[in-house]
Design a protein around this motif. Structure first.
Motif, PDB file in Angstrom:
ATOM      1  N   ALA A  25      49.158  20.782  66.668  1.00  0.00           N
ATOM      2  CA  ALA A  25      48.172  19.777  67.092  1.00  0.00           C
ATOM      3  C   ALA A  25      48.740  18.907  68.198  1.00  0.00           C
ATOM      4  CB  ALA A  25      47.766  18.912  65.901  1.00  0.00           C
ATOM      5  N   SER A  26      49.995  18.529  68.051  1.00  0.00           N
ATOM      6  CA  SER A  26      50.621  17.654  69.031  1.00  0.00           C
ATOM      7  C   SER A  26      50.769  18.374  70.368  1.00  0.00           C
ATOM      8  CB  SER A  26      51.950  17.221  68.423  1.00  0.00           C
ATOM      9  OG  SER A  26      52.769  16.707  69.320  1.00  0.00           O
ATOM     10  N   TRP A  27      51.090  19.624  70.342  1.00  0.00           N
ATOM     11  CA  TRP A  27      51.155  20.417  71.567  1.00  0.00           C
ATOM     12  C   TRP A  27      49.788  20.503  72.230  1.00  0.00           C
ATOM     13  CZ3 TRP A  27      49.070  25.688  71.108  1.00  0.00           C
ATOM     14  CH2 TRP A  27      48.988  26.331  72.341  1.00  0.00           C
ATOM     15  N   VAL A  34      34.203  12.435  60.546  1.00  0.00           N
ATOM     16  CA  VAL A  34      35.107  12.209  61.675  1.00  0.00           C
ATOM     17  C   VAL A  34      34.694  13.035  62.906  1.00  0.00           C
ATOM     18  CG1 VAL A  34      36.728  13.912  60.807  1.00  0.00           C
ATOM     19  CG2 VAL A  34      37.526  12.165  62.336  1.00  0.00           C
ATOM     20  N   TYR A  35      34.150  14.243  62.647  1.00  0.00           N
ATOM     21  CA  TYR A  35      33.666  15.035  63.780  1.00  0.00           C
ATOM     22  C   TYR A  35      32.459  14.370  64.436  1.00  0.00           C
ATOM     23  CZ  TYR A  35      36.411  18.723  61.619  1.00  0.00           C
ATOM     24  OH  TYR A  35      37.420  19.444  61.059  1.00  0.00           O
ATOM     25  N   ALA A  36      31.565  13.877  63.570  1.00  0.00           N
ATOM     26  CA  ALA A  36      30.355  13.247  64.102  1.00  0.00           C
ATOM     27  C   ALA A  36      30.721  12.046  64.958  1.00  0.00           C
ATOM     28  CB  ALA A  36      29.428  12.838  62.962  1.00  0.00           C
ATOM     29  N   ARG A  37      31.633  11.234  64.425  1.00  0.00           N
ATOM     30  CA  ARG A  37      32.012  10.035  65.166  1.00  0.00           C
ATOM     31  C   ARG A  37      32.611  10.378  66.515  1.00  0.00           C
ATOM     32  NH1 ARG A  37      34.927   5.539  61.442  1.00  0.00           N
ATOM     33  NH2 ARG A  37      33.057   4.353  60.970  1.00  0.00           N
ATOM     34  N   MET A  38      33.495  11.340  66.511  1.00  0.00           N
ATOM     35  CA  MET A  38      34.165  11.699  67.756  1.00  0.00           C
ATOM     36  C   MET A  38      33.180  12.252  68.770  1.00  0.00           C
ATOM     37  SD  MET A  38      36.627  14.647  68.784  1.00  0.00           S
ATOM     38  CE  MET A  38      35.101  15.460  69.015  1.00  0.00           C
ATOM     39  N   LEU A  80      35.413  24.617  59.428  1.00  0.00           N
ATOM     40  CA  LEU A  80      34.243  25.202  60.087  1.00  0.00           C
ATOM     41  C   LEU A  80      32.958  24.494  59.679  1.00  0.00           C
ATOM     42  CD1 LEU A  80      35.005  29.026  60.032  1.00  0.00           C
ATOM     43  CD2 LEU A  80      34.718  27.549  62.021  1.00  0.00           C
ATOM     44  N   ILE A  81      32.765  24.395  58.362  1.00  0.00           N
ATOM     45  CA  ILE A  81      31.504  23.820  57.884  1.00  0.00           C
ATOM     46  C   ILE A  81      31.378  22.357  58.281  1.00  0.00           C
ATOM     47  CG2 ILE A  81      30.178  23.243  55.837  1.00  0.00           C
ATOM     48  CD1 ILE A  81      31.349  25.712  54.513  1.00  0.00           C
ATOM     49  N   ALA A  82      32.407  21.569  57.915  1.00  0.00           N
ATOM     50  CA  ALA A  82      32.344  20.147  58.235  1.00  0.00           C
ATOM     51  C   ALA A  82      32.275  19.943  59.737  1.00  0.00           C
ATOM     52  CB  ALA A  82      33.571  19.424  57.659  1.00  0.00           C
ATOM     53  N   GLY A  83      32.993  20.757  60.471  1.00  0.00           N
ATOM     54  CA  GLY A  83      33.015  20.632  61.921  1.00  0.00           C
ATOM     55  C   GLY A  83      31.657  20.899  62.542  1.00  0.00           C
ATOM     56  N   THR A 114      41.989  19.471  69.041  1.00  0.00           N
ATOM     57  CA  THR A 114      43.035  18.680  68.405  1.00  0.00           C
ATOM     58  C   THR A 114      42.572  18.150  67.063  1.00  0.00           C
ATOM     59  OG1 THR A 114      43.503  17.929  70.647  1.00  0.00           O
ATOM     60  CG2 THR A 114      44.713  16.882  68.864  1.00  0.00           C
ATOM     61  N   LEU A 115      41.352  17.633  67.029  1.00  0.00           N
ATOM     62  CA  LEU A 115      40.835  17.072  65.790  1.00  0.00           C
ATOM     63  C   LEU A 115      40.749  18.131  64.697  1.00  0.00           C
ATOM     64  CD1 LEU A 115      39.693  14.592  64.426  1.00  0.00           C
ATOM     65  CD2 LEU A 115      37.431  15.292  65.179  1.00  0.00           C
TER      66      LEU A 115
END
Lengths: 329, 334, 306
Positions: free
Chosen positions: B306-308, B194-198, B129-132, B240-241
């Motif tokens: 995640a894959s689903w 990774v969230y920021a990049r995406m 949550l926080i990082a996201g 997914t991420l």
């Protein structure tokens, strides 16, 4: 024109290709049959989705999932290359060596990380067994043949260092490397700008005469076909609906669709206030209609047309039309 | 890494238009289609057996963890030396009282695992949550604003990404001490990039789409169009991420605790339990293997989900999967 | 090329400089380093004395100058745990084993993942593919220490193999595999999806139409292009292994390498040793990044190194 023998080299016999998608099965090519004689230039014309590219790829066994050839046969010099037990062996012998293909988008058809030279020499070495030195010399000859200046330098260049037109020439060079009897060009000029288009078409036409190869030229642009092809086949909704001598087709198209196509081609010598187009849209390829597929858009449709599908054996001289009510001269 | 190809201006423009036309026939980026894709999501679940299993396992584990204080047979630190090293129920001297046996301190393994899973899941959820939230915000800013601010942010992200996370985390924990809050802090600190990049990637790619330009030509505001198209693309990729990151954080926390640098007594997490059993690896391997197994199963279930999600939320992926199943028909060629 | 390398080296030095500054700043930021070094029981006097000894009593600016000077002379201070030995010496003594471990592990990982990924991509959806995807998923889901422990349990239960064999390095076989496995999981998936993408591209169709052998189309044409994203991820895996997982694996297998040293240093609060380890690791990270960029240039001619 060389004194070439006129025998049939390619026979396409009731070819059917289907695409299996989640939305349904698309019948992209439906019972397409035609023959090709040595040294002949055949143009296959049709709008997007008519099945022309799919047909071409099927001939060489390049149909990819979700598509599959579901029935029919193709014979090259009498040998089957699409279905049957020997087909796979035969097609490997034939691809790149006796039948070559050039695709639509020269920007992505070349491998970006290898030199242009390598992408030509690999064909030569694969099929003709030359050593490295010989292959390079031959590649330089080929580049010269297709009209690329400074071939000795160009050979070590990468695709990204070349323009679209030049790349297409390279692809043609690679296709001709083993002196095939047939060159299939699938929309070779669609992705190029108009001036380059003319150059590439001239190139194909002159190569055809010089080397005596047969050419199948696939396009949606009638203007492209005019100067290059002896015969023209028109496709609509996965079927061949007219085949005729090029000149005859342009002068007196028999099938209403061919006539419509010709009418809608913009001309530089006639002034029009509005561009003609064929009303309606191409049919859903997932269903087989009962009658002729063109009925909804045809102004000559009769009752018979709606219930009985015409086949391509109605002849008028050297042309064949799949129509109950063709336009007479 | 997409190195731009040198190309004719004209030809690139023509192919752009063709791509835009092709877009009309594909489902990419159209909000209502992605919304309808989500509706089919659960139908996809039934045909996707691994996704189903994953979700099932995950539900069981989460349930057990969430209700641990009420349904665990013992407390996590409840035990004395008199109950030490009891074998699990499947061995000859075992009993149902201590289903998975006890550890050298006398604590019940099953209870420790349940409480441990609780803490692990809590930490992972908080970190995601926080990082996201932080990461997505930064990414949106970078993508929308562009210019110098974007370059600065991208640079900062690149520098932080280059730093090996585990080492940094280890040192930070060593300095500020190990507890649930410090772990959450450290893992979020290392995990937002990774969230920021995406997010930035999605914003930028939508910005460049021909239909944004086309929309503004027709009169619609490009900003509004972008928003309508960014949001659905973002939620699919983000879901997914987030789930994948969730799995990664579980592993990261477990590793840190295993090294003794994570939670300290009396806090318990799955990694802590594994660490406790470390020294007995030759004599009583179950003490370390069992918690490790639980972690693996948990993460595996999350990965299945995640894959689903990835396939279910992206209509093109679903088509690919369909095409692959078709290949089972006997082919005439190829 | 030389100019490019020189530029990258300079860039690398700047990054390392940045790292040293960051280390300096953070260690001063979180409070008095002396409190970190000494146990809680130390008296105020002891703290004061240590402060003077280590020069922490002087102004920040002076400290910084001293620090830079020391770094330039490669003097990273002396270890408190390994009393009075130069930290750099200590680190360099423990480094080789880790390097061998990581190198071996990564070589295994790279080769296996390329092969597996290729095999899976050739027949997507079929048996090989499904097996690979499942195994990768399993490998990815297990914590590193669990994999390592399982390796120990399986091999020691069966064979007691951990230490046997001729030569001084055979005890690194099992740990190398432990390092390789999760990397294989991630990398094989990358190779697979990159290869699937490449095999769907137009130039592959052209290659097929040219009648080239299947083997060549896959292993030469498609692979070379798929290598591009692979190199990026392989580099990351290498960094992750070197600066992270080696810690876990060394811990579980009892290997005396940098990873074990790092844990020890952190546990013992050996300030200078930690600093040195971070520094050395940073150098390797920079080196690896440079190598990755150079490899790119060899694979992809479109890359312009400016």
């Amino acid at each position: 024109m060389t004194d070439a023998p006129h025998h049939t080299i390619l026979e396409v016999d009731n070819l059917c290709v289907d695409f299996f998608t989640r939305a349904g099965t698309i019948h992209a090519v439906r019972n397409v049959s035609f023959d090709l004689v040595a040294n002949e230039t055949l143009g296959i014309v049709g709008e997007s989705g008519s099945g022309k590219s799919v047909t071409a790829q099927a001939i060489l066994g390049l149909t990819e999932l979700p598509g599959r050839v579901t029935s029919g046969q193709v014979r090259w010099k009498g040998e089957p290359i699409v279905s049957g037990p020997n087909a796979e062996r035969n097609i490997y012998r034939v691809r790149g060596k006796e039948i070559s293909m050039v695709f639509q988008d020269p920007m992505t058809s070349l491998n970006p990380v290898f030199t242009v030279g390598m992408q030509i020499t690999e064909v030569i070495r694969r099929h003709l067994g030359f050593n490295k030195k010989q292959a390079i010399e031959r590649a330089i000859e080929l580049l010269d043949l297709v009209g690329i200046a400074n071939p000795r330098e160009r050979i070590n260049q990468y695709p990204f260092e070349m323009s679209g037109g030049m790349r297409q020439r390279v692809l043609i060079a690679a296709a001709l490397a083993c002196e095939p009897a047939l060159l299939i060009a699938d929309e070779p000029t669609t992705a190029l700008d108009v001036t380059i288009q003319a150059q590439v078409l001239d190139l194909i036409a002159s190569l055809q005469k010089r080397l005596g190869i047969a050419v199948i030229l696939i396009t949606h642009d009638l203007g492209v076909v005019a100067g290059v092809c002896d015969r023209v086949a028109v496709m609509y909704a996965g079927r061949l609906i007219e085949t005729a001598d090029a000149f005859e087709l342009y002068a007196t198209p028999a099938h209403p669709y061919s006539a419509g196509l010709l009418r809608s081609t913009p001309r530089i010598d006639v002034e029009v206030s509005r561009l003609d187009s064929i009303p309606g849209a191409p049919p859903d390829l997932k269903i087989f209609e009962q009658g002729c597929a063109f009925v909804p858009r045809c102004n000559r449709a009769t009752d018979k047309c709606a219930h009985h599908r015409p086949t391509l054996d109605i002849t008028e001289g050297t042309r064949r039309v799949a129509c109950w009510n063709p336009i007479h001269a | 890494m997409n190195k731009k190809r040198v190309s004719d201006e004209f030809t690139s423009r023509t192919s752009e238009t063709e791509a835009a036309i092709e877009q009309e026939h594909s489902m990419e980026g159209r909000p209502f289609e992605i919304r309808s894709a989500r509706i089919g999501m659960f139908r996809e679940l039934l045909s996707d057996s691994t996704g189903f299993i994953g979700l099932a396992i995950l539900s069981i584990l989460v349930f057990g963890a969430a209700f641990a204080p009420w349904i665990a047979p013992h407390g996590p630190t409840e035990g004395t030396l008199s109950t030490a090293n009891l074998p699990p129920v499947w061995s000859t001297a075992g009993s149902w009282k201590y289903v998975l046996g006890t550890d050298p301190q006398g604590y019940d393994m099953l209870s420790r695992i349940m409480f441990g899973m609780r803490t692990t899941l809590l930490i992972s959820t908080l970190v995601v949550l926080i990082a996201g939230i932080f990461g997505v915000t930064i990414g949106l800013i970078a993508g929308y604003m562009g210019g110098r601010l974007e370059r600065w942010i991208t640079g900062w992200i690149d520098v932080q990404v280059a730093f090996p996370g585990l080492l940094i985390a280890m040192i930070m924990i060593a300095v500020i001490g190990g507890s649930v809050s410090s772990l959450v802090f450290v893992l979020s600190f290392n995990g937002w990039m990774v969230y920021a990049r995406m997010t930035r990637g999605v914003v930028l790619s939508v910005k460049q789409q021909p239909y944004v330009e086309a929309a503004s030509l027709v009169g619609a505001s490009a900003g509004r169009v972008m928003f309508r198209h960014i949001l659905p693309n973002l939620t699919s990729a983000l879901s997914t991420l987030a789930v994948l990151e969730f799995a990664r954080i579980i592993l990261a926390e477990a590793t840190l605790s295993f090294l003794g640098l994570g939670l300290q007594f009396p806090d318990v997490s799955l990694g802590v339990v594994a660490n406790n059993g470390r020294n007995a690896i030759f004599s009583a391997p179950r003490l370390s293997i069992i918690p490790g197994l639980f972690i693996s199963v948990l993460v595996l279930a999350v990965n299945f989900v995640a894959s689903w999600l990835r396939v279910a939320l992206d209509p093109r992926e679903r088509d690919k999967r369909f095409a692959a199943t078709v290949s089972h028909h006997g082919g005439v060629q190829q | 090329m030389i100019r490019y390398l020189a530029g990258r080296v300079v860039q690398g030095l700047i990054v390392i400089f940045g790292v040293t500054i960051a280390v300096f700043v953070t260690t001063r930021l979180i409070g008095d380093p002396v409190n970190f070094i000494l146990p809680l029981s130390a008296s105020l006097e002891q703290r004061a004395r240590l402060r003077v000894d280590l020069g922490f009593d002087q102004s920040i600016f002076v400290q910084f100058m001293d620090y830079i000077g020391n770094v330039a002379r490669l003097d990273f201070g002396t270890s408190t745990k390994f009393t009075n030995q130069d930290t750099l010496d200590i680190v360099l003594r423990f480094l080789p084993r880790t390097l061998i471990l990581v190198a071996a592990g990564m070589i295994i990982a790279f080769s296996v993942s390329i092969i597996l990924g290729m095999l899976a991509a050739i027949r997507p959806g079929k048996v090989t593919d499904k097996i690979l995807v499942t195994l990768s998923l399993f490998g990815l889901s297990m914590p590193q220490f669990f994999l390592a422990q399982m390796l120990i349990v399986v091999f020691s239960v069966r064979l007691g193999l951990v230490d046997i064999g001729p030569g001084p390095w055979t005890h690194l076989i099992l740990p190398s595999i432990a390092i390789a496995l999760p990397a294989i999981g991630r990398l094989a998936m990358t190779v697979r999806s990159a290869m699937i993408d490449e095999l769907n591209s137009q130039y592959v169709k052209t290659a097929k139409a040219k009648g080239l052998r299947r083997r060549r189309v896959v292993a030469v044409h498609a692979l070379r292009n798929a290598a591009i994203p692979f190199v990026t991820l392989a580099g990351w895996e290498l960094i992750r292994a070197l600066a992270g997982f080696t810690v876990v694996v060394e811990g579980v297998f009892g290997v005396n390498g940098l990873g074990g040293l790092a844990i020890l240093a952190i546990r013992e609060r050996d300030f200078f040793l930690i600093q040195t380890i971070v520094f050395v690791v940073a150098i390797f990270v920079v080196l690896i990044n440079i190598v990755i960029d150079v490899v790119y240039k060899f694979i992809d001619p479109r890359v312009k190194l400016t």
